[in-house]
Design a protein around this motif. Structure first.
Motif, PDB file in Angstrom:
ATOM      1  N   UNK A   7       0.777  -1.249   0.000  1.00 56.63           N
ATOM      2  CA  UNK A   7       0.000   0.000   0.000  1.00 56.63           C
ATOM      3  C   UNK A   7       0.810   1.303   0.000  1.00 56.63           C
ATOM      4  N   UNK A   8       1.984   1.316  -0.617  1.00 53.60           N
ATOM      5  CA  UNK A   8       2.753   2.556  -0.718  1.00 53.60           C
ATOM      6  C   UNK A   8       3.548   2.877   0.527  1.00 53.60           C
ATOM      7  N   UNK A   9       3.139   2.339   1.657  1.00 59.26           N
ATOM      8  CA  UNK A   9       3.843   2.636   2.913  1.00 59.26           C
ATOM      9  C   UNK A   9       4.737   1.463   3.314  1.00 59.26           C
ATOM     10  N   UNK A  10       5.923   1.785   3.795  1.00 53.95           N
ATOM     11  CA  UNK A  10       6.804   0.723   4.276  1.00 53.95           C
ATOM     12  C   UNK A  10       6.909   0.823   5.798  1.00 53.95           C
ATOM     13  N   UNK A  11       5.762   1.057   6.444  1.00 54.30           N
ATOM     14  CA  UNK A  11       5.771   1.263   7.894  1.00 54.30           C
ATOM     15  C   UNK A  11       6.273   0.020   8.629  1.00 54.30           C
ATOM     16  N   UNK A  12       6.034  -1.152   8.062  1.00 60.04           N
ATOM     17  CA  UNK A  12       6.544  -2.367   8.685  1.00 60.04           C
ATOM     18  C   UNK A  12       8.049  -2.319   8.801  1.00 60.04           C
ATOM     19  N   UNK A  13       8.693  -1.976   7.689  1.00 58.25           N
ATOM     20  CA  UNK A  13      10.153  -1.903   7.695  1.00 58.25           C
ATOM     21  C   UNK A  13      10.638  -0.776   8.609  1.00 58.25           C
ATOM     22  N   UNK A  14       9.935   0.356   8.580  1.00 56.97           N
ATOM     23  CA  UNK A  14      10.328   1.489   9.422  1.00 56.97           C
ATOM     24  C   UNK A  14      10.290   1.101  10.890  1.00 56.97           C
ATOM     25  N   UNK A  15       9.215   0.447  11.313  1.00 60.78           N
ATOM     26  CA  UNK A  15       9.125   0.088  12.726  1.00 60.78           C
ATOM     27  C   UNK A  15      10.198  -0.926  13.112  1.00 60.78           C
ATOM     28  N   UNK A  16      10.526  -1.840  12.171  1.00 61.90           N
ATOM     29  CA  UNK A  16      11.613  -2.790  12.454  1.00 61.90           C
ATOM     30  C   UNK A  16      12.927  -2.048  12.644  1.00 61.90           C
ATOM     31  N   UNK A  17      13.162  -1.047  11.794  1.00 62.50           N
ATOM     32  CA  UNK A  17      14.402  -0.267  11.894  1.00 62.50           C
ATOM     33  C   UNK A  17      14.444   0.522  13.203  1.00 62.50           C
ATOM     34  N   UNK A  18      13.282   1.072  13.588  1.00 56.50           N
ATOM     35  CA  UNK A  18      13.208   1.823  14.852  1.00 56.50           C
ATOM     36  C   UNK A  18      13.556   0.893  16.011  1.00 56.50           C
ATOM     37  N   UNK A  20      15.242  -1.902  15.965  1.00 51.61           N
ATOM     38  CA  UNK A  20      16.645  -2.308  15.894  1.00 51.61           C
ATOM     39  C   UNK A  20      17.550  -1.201  16.423  1.00 51.61           C
ATOM     40  N   UNK A  21      17.269   0.039  16.028  1.00 50.84           N
ATOM     41  CA  UNK A  21      18.090   1.169  16.460  1.00 50.84           C
ATOM     42  C   UNK A  21      17.968   1.397  17.960  1.00 50.84           C
ATOM     43  N   UNK A  22      16.738   1.318  18.476  1.00 46.34           N
ATOM     44  CA  UNK A  22      16.525   1.571  19.897  1.00 46.34           C
ATOM     45  C   UNK A  22      17.028   0.423  20.767  1.00 46.34           C
ATOM     46  N   UNK A  23      17.141  -0.759  20.163  1.00 48.78           N
ATOM     47  CA  UNK A  23      17.719  -1.885  20.905  1.00 48.78           C
ATOM     48  C   UNK A  23      19.204  -1.597  21.148  1.00 48.78           C
ATOM     49  N   UNK A  24      19.846  -0.960  20.151  1.00 49.45           N
ATOM     50  CA  UNK A  24      21.253  -0.579  20.272  1.00 49.45           C
ATOM     51  C   UNK A  24      21.428   0.575  21.257  1.00 49.45           C
ATOM     52  N   UNK A  25      20.528   1.572  21.146  1.00 50.49           N
ATOM     53  CA  UNK A  25      20.662   2.779  21.959  1.00 50.49           C
ATOM     54  C   UNK A  25      19.283   3.358  22.251  1.00 50.49           C
ATOM     55  N   UNK A  37      16.896   6.816   9.422  1.00 52.67           N
ATOM     56  CA  UNK A  37      16.095   5.875   8.655  1.00 52.67           C
ATOM     57  C   UNK A  37      15.661   6.489   7.323  1.00 52.67           C
ATOM     58  N   UNK A  38      15.607   7.818   7.283  1.00 53.93           N
ATOM     59  CA  UNK A  38      15.242   8.494   6.045  1.00 53.93           C
ATOM     60  C   UNK A  38      13.750   8.704   5.884  1.00 53.93           C
TER      61      UNK A  38
END
Length: 72
Positions: A7-18, A20-25, A37-38
């Motif tokens: 549906x045009x949105x890659x919110x699934x990938x964005x939330x995974x990246x969030x 992953x990043x917050x797990x690090x810091x 993330x861009x």
């Protein structure tokens, strides 16, 4: 060619990246996550809200000076 469009949105990938990043810091800021993330800060806020509703992310402490905890 390329990946199938959802549906045009890659919110699934964005939330995974969030996550992953917050797990690090857990002290990363929304503006920092957005540029990393861009996506827009608004997009980060929406994703974080969704993650909190799904109990995948918890805010510990105040908005300023607190941190994020990724719930496994």
């Amino acid at each position: 060619p390329g990946l199938p469009k959802t549906s045009g949105k890659t919110s699934g990938k964005t939330s995974e990246k969030i996550l992953a990043a917050l797990k690090q810091d857990g002290y990363l800021t929304i503006p920092y996550l957005a540029s990393m993330i861009g996506v827009t800060e608004r997009s980060i806020e929406r994703n974080i809200q969704k993650l909190q509703e799904q109990n995948k992310l918890r805010r510990i402490g105040p908005a300023k000076g607190g941190y994020w905890e990724v719930v496994e």
